[in-house]
Design an enzyme around this catalytic site. Structure first.
Site, mmCIF file in Angstrom:
data_model
loop_
_atom_site.group_PDB
_atom_site.id
_atom_site.type_symbol
_atom_site.label_atom_id
_atom_site.label_comp_id
_atom_site.label_asym_id
_atom_site.label_seq_id
_atom_site.Cartn_x
_atom_site.Cartn_y
_atom_site.Cartn_z
ATOM 1 C CB SER A 146 -0.887 0.011 1.249
ATOM 2 O OG SER A 146 -1.473 1.291 1.448
ATOM 3 C CE1 TYR A 159 -3.562 -2.236 5.391
ATOM 4 C CE2 TYR A 159 -3.027 0.018 4.762
ATOM 5 C CZ TYR A 159 -3.380 -1.274 4.413
ATOM 6 O OH TYR A 159 -3.548 -1.599 3.092
#
Length: 259
Positions: A146, A159
């Site tokens: 990501s 995250y």
């Protein structure tokens, strides 16, 4: 059918969204596809059926990547079914939405749960398929990261940190598994899936899409199919000279501003 005729691919977290798009694209290239899931059995089977409709064999298999025994069981079942494993896409992911300013909003248990799927799970699933890839003398692993790993933003600090760790894992594994097995990562920006729409709700989600379309250099809000193109490229014969890289696919969102 295509450039991946006869090959076998495992896509973790492949029931919906990006994983499903990757599975369909691999199937369209001629690969037999195993879709793994931890909860969405009906959706995983629907994705497998979409792959079969493209003319290849496909199966949905339950398996939590955070469980090493489950990873090994999936790899064994796929190899017994088709006699080989050529491709692994580590797409399964987990998060918890917590504002970055709320340092008390995350616990050690939150970090452990997110890392267990996003980092340890990718490691365990890779380890499980490596012996089968080495048997055929070839393998391609693609980890789905990501842009949170690059800018430290995203749904939570845990995250973002896990995706940074996944990028490093990609480089480490690319060294450890060469020359037979290539390991790369795709780093998506915004993707129009329920990963975003679920937590935000439809109105806020549509506002986000509009903002992304206005602010990215390419004026595009990414789709699962956009990212699947990059993932499958790194699995396919056109990327045989590429390992240890992170390929950013974000419509230019991570570019530095002009001036």
């Amino acid at each position: 059918m295509g450039s991946m005729d006869g090959k076998v691919a495992v896509v973790t977290g492949g029931a919906t969204g990006l994983g499903a798009a990757v599975g369909r694209r691999l199937a369209g290239r001629g690969a037999r596809v195993a879709i793994t899931y931890s909860r969405s059995a009906d959706e995983a089977e629907a994705t497998a059926e979409e792959c079969r409709a493209l003319g290849v064999d496909a199966v949905a298999l339950r398996g939590d990547v955070g469980d090493d025994a489950a990873c090994r069981a999936v790899a064994t079942e796929v190899a017994e079914r088709w006699g080989r494993i050529d491709v692994l896409v580590n797409n399964a992911g987990r998060t918890r939405i917590v504002p970055h300013s709320d340092l008390d909003g995350l616990t050690a248990e939150d970090f452990e749960a997110i890392y267990r799927t996003n980092v340890v799970g990718a490691y365990q699933m890779t380890r499980a398929v490596v012996p089968h890839m080495r048997e055929v003398g070839y393998g391609a692993v693609v980890n789905v990261s990501s842009t949170s790993s690059l800018d430290g933003e995203g749904s939570s600090i845990a995250y973002a940190a896990s995706k940074g760790a996944l990028n490093t894992l990609t480089v480490s594994l690319s060294r450890a598994l060469a020359p037979e097995i290539r390991v790369n990562a795709v780093v998506p920006g915004f993707i129009g899936t329920r990963w975003f729409s679920g937590p935000l709700g439809q109105e806020r989600y549509e506002e986000l899409v509009g903002r992304v379309e206005k602010t990215t250099p390419l004026r595009r809000a990414g789709t699962p199919e956009d990212i699947a193109v990059a993932v499958v490229f790194l699995c396919d014969e056109g990327a045989e000279h590429i390992t240890g890289t992170t390929l950013v696919s974000d419509a230019g969102a991570s570019l530095k501003p002009k001036g």
